[in-house]
Design a protein around this motif. Structure first.
Motif, PDB file in Angstrom:
ATOM      1  N   LYS A 300       4.049 -33.268  22.255  1.00 44.93           N
ATOM      2  CA  LYS A 300       3.791 -32.465  21.225  1.00 44.93           C
ATOM      3  C   LYS A 300       2.500 -31.406  21.578  1.00 44.93           C
ATOM      4  O   LYS A 300       2.750 -29.946  21.528  1.00 44.93           O
ATOM      5  CB  LYS A 300       3.249 -33.093  19.848  1.00 44.93           C
ATOM      6  CG  LYS A 300       3.057 -32.083  18.794  1.00 44.93           C
ATOM      7  CD  LYS A 300       2.762 -32.891  17.552  1.00 44.93           C
ATOM      8  CE  LYS A 300       2.707 -31.755  16.344  1.00 44.93           C
ATOM      9  NZ  LYS A 300       2.220 -32.728  15.027  1.00 44.93           N
ATOM     10  N   MET A 301       1.491 -32.003  21.947  1.00 45.35           N
ATOM     11  CA  MET A 301       0.553 -31.058  22.637  1.00 45.35           C
ATOM     12  C   MET A 301       1.002 -30.093  23.582  1.00 45.35           C
ATOM     13  O   MET A 301       0.549 -28.996  23.887  1.00 45.35           O
ATOM     14  CB  MET A 301      -0.584 -31.996  23.157  1.00 45.35           C
ATOM     15  CG  MET A 301      -1.206 -32.714  22.184  1.00 45.35           C
ATOM     16  SD  MET A 301      -2.334 -34.112  22.721  1.00 45.35           S
ATOM     17  CE  MET A 301      -3.319 -33.137  23.924  1.00 45.35           C
ATOM     18  N   LEU A 302       1.943 -30.471  24.643  1.00 42.52           N
ATOM     19  CA  LEU A 302       2.479 -29.628  25.588  1.00 42.52           C
ATOM     20  C   LEU A 302       3.386 -28.587  24.848  1.00 42.52           C
ATOM     21  O   LEU A 302       3.307 -27.314  25.235  1.00 42.52           O
ATOM     22  CB  LEU A 302       3.287 -30.381  26.492  1.00 42.52           C
ATOM     23  CG  LEU A 302       4.181 -29.370  27.562  1.00 42.52           C
ATOM     24  CD1 LEU A 302       3.152 -28.775  28.528  1.00 42.52           C
ATOM     25  CD2 LEU A 302       5.090 -30.342  28.396  1.00 42.52           C
ATOM     26  N   ASP A 303       4.319 -28.884  23.871  1.00 38.60           N
ATOM     27  CA  ASP A 303       4.958 -27.692  23.412  1.00 38.60           C
ATOM     28  C   ASP A 303       4.150 -26.787  22.563  1.00 38.60           C
ATOM     29  O   ASP A 303       4.453 -25.876  22.361  1.00 38.60           O
ATOM     30  CB  ASP A 303       5.779 -28.592  22.275  1.00 38.60           C
ATOM     31  CG  ASP A 303       6.932 -29.373  23.029  1.00 38.60           C
ATOM     32  OD1 ASP A 303       7.213 -29.194  24.208  1.00 38.60           O
ATOM     33  OD2 ASP A 303       7.352 -30.423  22.245  1.00 38.60           O
ATOM     34  N   GLU A 304       3.127 -27.433  21.950  1.00 40.82           N
ATOM     35  CA  GLU A 304       2.093 -26.592  21.204  1.00 40.82           C
ATOM     36  C   GLU A 304       1.082 -25.681  22.195  1.00 40.82           C
ATOM     37  O   GLU A 304       0.321 -24.818  21.883  1.00 40.82           O
ATOM     38  CB  GLU A 304       1.375 -27.207  20.232  1.00 40.82           C
ATOM     39  CG  GLU A 304       2.171 -27.602  19.167  1.00 40.82           C
ATOM     40  CD  GLU A 304       1.455 -28.391  18.011  1.00 40.82           C
ATOM     41  OE1 GLU A 304       0.200 -28.554  18.274  1.00 40.82           O
ATOM     42  OE2 GLU A 304       2.014 -29.031  16.874  1.00 40.82           O
ATOM     43  N   GLY A 305       1.256 -25.713  23.481  1.00 40.04           N
ATOM     44  CA  GLY A 305       0.400 -24.986  24.473  1.00 40.04           C
ATOM     45  C   GLY A 305      -0.994 -25.538  24.463  1.00 40.04           C
ATOM     46  O   GLY A 305      -1.750 -24.831  25.057  1.00 40.04           O
ATOM     47  N   LEU A 306      -1.290 -26.729  24.143  1.00 37.86           N
ATOM     48  CA  LEU A 306      -2.622 -27.175  23.939  1.00 37.86           C
ATOM     49  C   LEU A 306      -3.033 -27.613  25.309  1.00 37.86           C
ATOM     50  O   LEU A 306      -4.285 -27.943  25.707  1.00 37.86           O
ATOM     51  CB  LEU A 306      -2.708 -28.058  23.004  1.00 37.86           C
ATOM     52  CG  LEU A 306      -2.496 -27.556  21.434  1.00 37.86           C
ATOM     53  CD1 LEU A 306      -2.776 -28.720  20.431  1.00 37.86           C
ATOM     54  CD2 LEU A 306      -3.475 -26.807  21.191  1.00 37.86           C
ATOM     55  N   ILE A 307      -2.076 -27.996  26.317  1.00 42.69           N
ATOM     56  CA  ILE A 307      -2.387 -28.489  27.527  1.00 42.69           C
ATOM     57  C   ILE A 307      -1.413 -27.900  28.501  1.00 42.69           C
ATOM     58  O   ILE A 307      -0.265 -27.481  28.139  1.00 42.69           O
ATOM     59  CB  ILE A 307      -2.162 -30.181  27.647  1.00 42.69           C
ATOM     60  CG1 ILE A 307      -0.815 -30.601  27.209  1.00 42.69           C
ATOM     61  CG2 ILE A 307      -3.380 -30.686  26.923  1.00 42.69           C
ATOM     62  CD1 ILE A 307      -0.746 -32.099  27.382  1.00 42.69           C
ATOM     63  N   THR A 308      -1.669 -27.920  29.777  1.00 42.09           N
ATOM     64  CA  THR A 308      -0.693 -27.424  30.743  1.00 42.09           C
ATOM     65  C   THR A 308       0.290 -28.306  31.239  1.00 42.09           C
ATOM     66  O   THR A 308      -0.006 -29.562  30.848  1.00 42.09           O
ATOM     67  CB  THR A 308      -1.612 -26.958  31.905  1.00 42.09           C
ATOM     68  OG1 THR A 308      -2.203 -28.238  32.602  1.00 42.09           O
ATOM     69  CG2 THR A 308      -2.752 -25.871  31.602  1.00 42.09           C
ATOM     70  N   GLN A 309       1.255 -27.845  31.734  1.00 41.71           N
ATOM     71  CA  GLN A 309       2.395 -28.690  32.320  1.00 41.71           C
ATOM     72  C   GLN A 309       1.850 -29.759  33.377  1.00 41.71           C
ATOM     73  O   GLN A 309       2.499 -31.004  33.323  1.00 41.71           O
ATOM     74  CB  GLN A 309       3.563 -27.861  33.123  1.00 41.71           C
ATOM     75  CG  GLN A 309       4.493 -28.560  33.466  1.00 41.71           C
ATOM     76  CD  GLN A 309       5.399 -29.519  32.532  1.00 41.71           C
ATOM     77  OE1 GLN A 309       5.552 -28.682  31.482  1.00 41.71           O
ATOM     78  NE2 GLN A 309       5.976 -30.322  32.618  1.00 41.71           N
ATOM     79  N   LYS A 316       0.962 -38.134  31.518  1.00 39.65           N
ATOM     80  CA  LYS A 316       2.461 -38.887  31.225  1.00 39.65           C
ATOM     81  C   LYS A 316       2.428 -40.292  32.149  1.00 39.65           C
ATOM     82  O   LYS A 316       2.707 -41.120  31.972  1.00 39.65           O
ATOM     83  CB  LYS A 316       3.601 -38.071  31.535  1.00 39.65           C
ATOM     84  CG  LYS A 316       4.895 -38.425  31.194  1.00 39.65           C
ATOM     85  CD  LYS A 316       5.911 -37.672  31.450  1.00 39.65           C
ATOM     86  CE  LYS A 316       7.405 -38.377  31.275  1.00 39.65           C
ATOM     87  NZ  LYS A 316       8.527 -37.174  31.400  1.00 39.65           N
ATOM     88  N   LYS A 317       2.165 -39.446  33.457  1.00 38.91           N
ATOM     89  CA  LYS A 317       2.385 -40.703  34.541  1.00 38.91           C
ATOM     90  C   LYS A 317       1.337 -41.946  34.198  1.00 38.91           C
ATOM     91  O   LYS A 317       1.679 -43.184  34.386  1.00 38.91           O
ATOM     92  CB  LYS A 317       2.056 -39.981  35.843  1.00 38.91           C
ATOM     93  CG  LYS A 317       2.036 -41.179  36.965  1.00 38.91           C
ATOM     94  CD  LYS A 317       1.647 -40.413  38.486  1.00 38.91           C
ATOM     95  CE  LYS A 317       1.884 -41.288  39.542  1.00 38.91           C
ATOM     96  NZ  LYS A 317       1.557 -40.665  40.897  1.00 38.91           N
TER      97      LYS A 317
END
Length: 326
Positions: A300-309, A316-317
């Protein structure tokens, strides 16, 4: 010239005023007809009685007669006489030159009309002013100070300026204070503060802020450089939803061990009490939360642009490695 013991003088004069002396009261209230009043350049001599202001003598050499103090003469039905003191009056000399006042403050203030909290403000500087209406000045000042002395008047004006300045500065946000201080100075010296001084017979000539600090906000930004400034901006805009979003984001990252800062929640002591339960709830440990839930939050944080890919893949790893260990 001050009368010496045992005799009176016919000359009423402010001798050798200091560079910061705004006014001076002639020490005797026994005024004789025919006395000479010497008024130097950038001065006026004001005749007062029973706390009221009457006649004003401009620069020059004046002999006290019914002609040059007509208001006082009429008010008390004074009659010309010599050889004695037929009337009592207070003669106040007022300087009309420009003066420099200094101010400093350290207090808590709510900056901006929409901001969510009060913060500490430290500020100091100078202001320049002069008396343009001696009658209005004495009328307004006389009842506001314990005595008509330069020190009492100076202290009153300093407190008066700080009070007005605080009211004016509260119209601006902390961001304005940091980035548009010169514009604020211009508005202060030509707006409400200027008009308030004018109502007391004074002209506010200039205002210069020499230093300003917002310690609480500076600490917030320093302790968490990634989210401190966005949080500050959200608070200043009164965007409560954004404030809570940033808090949750920081605490989520902190729970994942990825937040470098430690100060955001510490700075939240400045927020209203209505928000404190949220902050306290966010500080509680999240022990026992399933890894799968952490992964959902991360996505969700990735989708909202709060963290980079890149940050997403790395965290995640780490979470998957944690899952395997369980």
């Amino acid at each position: 010239m001050v009368p010496t013991s045992g005799r009176q003088t016919n000359v009423i004069e402010w001798v050798n005023p200091g560079p910061d002396d705004i006014l001076w009261v002639y020490p005797s209230e026994d005024i004789r007809w025919g006395s000479v009043v010497v008024v130097h350049e950038y001065e006026v001599a004001v005749f007062m009685r029973d706390g009221k202001v009457y006649d004003v003598l401009p620069p020059g050499r004046h002999i006290v007669t019914t002609q040059n103090i007509p208001l006082l003469t009429k008010a008390y039905n004074l009659v010309m006489g010599y050889g004695e003191t037929p009337f009592k009056a207070r003669v106040v000399f007022v300087s009309t030159k420009q003066f420099r006042g200094r101010f400093g403050l350290s207090t808590r203030v709510k900056l901006g009309p929409r901001t969510l909290y009060m913060t500490e403000l430290q500020m100091y500087g100078d202001y320049w002013f002069r008396v343009v209406d001696p009658v209005l000045f004495l009328t307004q000042i006389a009842g506001s100070v314990p005595s008509l002395t330069t020190s009492a008047v100076t202290e009153f004006l300093r407190s008066y300026f700080v009070e007005l300045f605080m009211q004016e500065i509260s119209r601006y946000t902390a961001i304005d204070v940091y980035t548009s201080l010169r514009d604020i100075e211009v508005k202060v010296k030509s707006g409400n503060v200027y008009e308030a001084f004018k109502s007391r017979g004074l002209e506010l000539i200039d205002v210069k802020v020499a230093g300003v600090s917002l310690p609480q906000l500076e600490k917030m930004e320093k302790e968490d450089p990634t989210y401190g400034l966005p949080l500050l901006i959200a608070i200043q805009k009164g965007d409560e939803d954004k404030v809570l979003e940033i808090i949750r984001t920081v605490e989520s990252l902190r729970a994942l061990g990825r937040s470098p800062g430690v100060g955001v929640l510490g700075a939240l002591v400045a927020l209203p009490s209505v928000m404190q339960p949220v902050a306290q709830q966010a500080q509680q440990p999240k022990e026992g939360k399933p890894v799968i839930e952490k992964l959902r939050e991360l996505k969700k944080m990735l989708d909202e642009g709060l963290i980079t890919q890149e940050e997403y893949e790395r965290m995640k790893k780490e979470l998957l490695e944690e899952f395997k260990r369980e």
